[in-house]
Design a protein around this motif. Structure first.
Motif, mmCIF file in Angstrom:
data_model
loop_
_atom_site.group_PDB
_atom_site.id
_atom_site.type_symbol
_atom_site.label_atom_id
_atom_site.label_comp_id
_atom_site.label_asym_id
_atom_site.label_seq_id
_atom_site.Cartn_x
_atom_site.Cartn_y
_atom_site.Cartn_z
ATOM 1 N N HIS A 95 34.745 37.707 36.424
ATOM 2 C CA HIS A 95 35.075 36.284 36.440
ATOM 3 C C HIS A 95 35.484 35.802 37.819
ATOM 4 N N GLN A 96 35.801 36.720 38.719
ATOM 5 C CA GLN A 96 36.077 36.287 40.089
ATOM 6 C C GLN A 96 34.864 36.522 40.982
ATOM 7 N N ASN A 97 33.730 36.559 40.362
ATOM 8 C CA ASN A 97 32.471 36.798 41.060
ATOM 9 C C ASN A 97 32.439 38.159 41.762
ATOM 10 N N ASN A 98 33.171 39.102 41.216
ATOM 11 C CA ASN A 98 33.112 40.455 41.761
ATOM 12 C C ASN A 98 32.061 41.248 40.995
#
Lengths: 229, 186
Positions: A95-98
């Motif tokens: 969800h944190q674009n990781n």
């Protein structure tokens, strides 16, 4: 009359994209840049313009380049076999674009390019999520649909309710959205859920499970078979 | 009081209250995970799981006897069958098979084809020494100890380590005479 095709997108979005309709058009010369429209689209153009208009294909490779539209052209076209039209890359993004999981399925050394495509698609996802066009019954829809078509790839996205994104890159330009959603993303989501249920998986960290990798590669393989048949 | 016929594991399992299997699996996973974080050494975790199982077993045996109405077992062979067919079914929902008896009839193996504890589980490379289901050892050991059988329970096969089944070896060390007051001598 003269018409120019310089992108795959153009064929699909224009009125000529509908099969058979292009046949009613009388273009004397059709100029296509094969590199831009993708080899697969040549077949489509041949269907679209079945009359005796001159189709000119411009390509970087001589085997792609042909000035006439004869039966001979058909077998001079690059043979795109079923095994080549396939999913080339899948990714799970947190969800944190990781990145949580990214796997490419090509022989060639193009992992970096595929990663780049996946990375770019994150922006498209953000854009879709922040400007939802659909409402009502679609509100809970996790399938984001076709994110963007590139020259040779189609990129699909899927967003779970926990903001984990699944991204699929395929070279099969004729793939159907419903197939991607039901035959790929649903199964992929199930595999993901089982993988994160492993007590040794740390949420938000990379998925290292071998079982997950195996399941994903099976889903990818069976999807290729299912959609080409 | 009229004698009550022993009930089968299936019958007890069918009437027992149940929780969602995934809740159970995930809860157990969380416990193991937490033990690994707290104790750091897998050997310690194995020991702790065994101890936890033992504590469960010494309580569970009473519930088992109350609900199953099994009569006194004549020998260790019968005991093993009852554990495999009734005990495992009752509390875990699966049955085990009893095999690999030794000549004296004191050592046998309980083989589990299916184990609800390990759904979703994949051992990471750092925990290869871990007996993930070690709690089961303790349960069997604890339960048998309460009915005056001193046993030693060890894992022979473990699917998480790539074997084809779960095999639990139960070795009867000695039978403690019943009237002898139990003394914690270990």
């Amino acid at each position: 009359m003269f018409i120019l095709f310089d992108s795959y997108f153009w064929i699909h979005e224009s009125q000529w994209g509908k099969e058979g309709e292009g046949g009613g058009n009388t273009f004397d010369v059709v100029l296509c840049f094969v590199g831009a429209i993708g080899g697969k689209a040549i077949q489509q153009l041949l269907v679209m313009f079945p009359q005796d208009s001159l189709l000119i294909f411009v390509a970087s490779s001589p085997s792609l380049c042909s000035g006439t539209r004869t039966a001979e052209l058909d077998h001079r076209l690059p043979k795109v076999s079923a095994s080549e039209e396939m999913i080339v890359c899948v990714a799970v993004v947190g969800h944190q674009n990781n990145p949580l999981y990214i796997q490419s399925f090509t022989e060639a050394d193009d992992a970096l390019k595929l990663h780049h495509i996946v990375h770019c698609s994150l922006d498209v996802i953000d854009e879709r999520v922040n400007n939802p066009k659909k409402s009502g019954p679609m509100l809970n829809e996790t399938f984001l649909g076709l994110l963007y078509p590139t020259e040779n790839y189609k990129v699909y996205g899927y967003l779970t309710n926990t903001k984990v994104k699944f991204i699929l890159v395929t070279t099969d330009l004729d793939v159907r959205d419903a197939d991607v959603r039901n035959q790929f993303f649903r199964k992929f989501h199930a595999a993901y859920v089982d993988a994160v249920s492993n007590p040794f998986h740390v949420p938000g960290k990379k998925i290292t499970s071998r079982t997950f990798a195996e399941r994903v590669s099976n889903i990818v393989k069976s999807f290729g078979l299912g959609s080409s048949g | 009081m009229p004698a009550v016929a022993p009930r089968s594991g299936d019958a007890i399992f069918a009437s027992a209250e149940r929780v969602n299997a995934e809740l159970f699996t995930l809860t157990y996973g969380a416990i193991v995970r937490q033990l690994i974080t707290d104790l750091e050494e897998v050997d310690e975790v194995n020991k702790q799981l065994d101890q936890m199982g033992y504590n469960i077993g010494v309580r569970l045996i009473d519930e088992f006897l109350a609900k199953s109405n099994v009569s006194r077992c004549v020998d260790f062979k019968e005991t093993a069958e009852v554990i495999a067919k009734v005990g495992f079914k009752m509390f875990l929902g699966v049955t085990a098979t009893v095999t690999n008896w030794d000549a004296e009839g004191t050592t046998c193996s309980l083989v589990l084809e299916d184990n609800p504890l390990v759904d979703f589980v994949e051992l990471p490379d750092t925990c290869q020494g871990l007996h993930y289901c070690n709690v089961l050892n303790g349960v069997v050991r604890g339960a048998l100890e309460m009915v005056s059988m001193k046993t030693e329970v060890t894992w022979i096969r473990d699917m998480l380590r790539g074997d084809d089944a779960y095999e639990l070896q139960v070795k009867l060390l000695k039978q403690i005479p019943e009237e002898y007051p139990y003394k914690d001598d270990e």
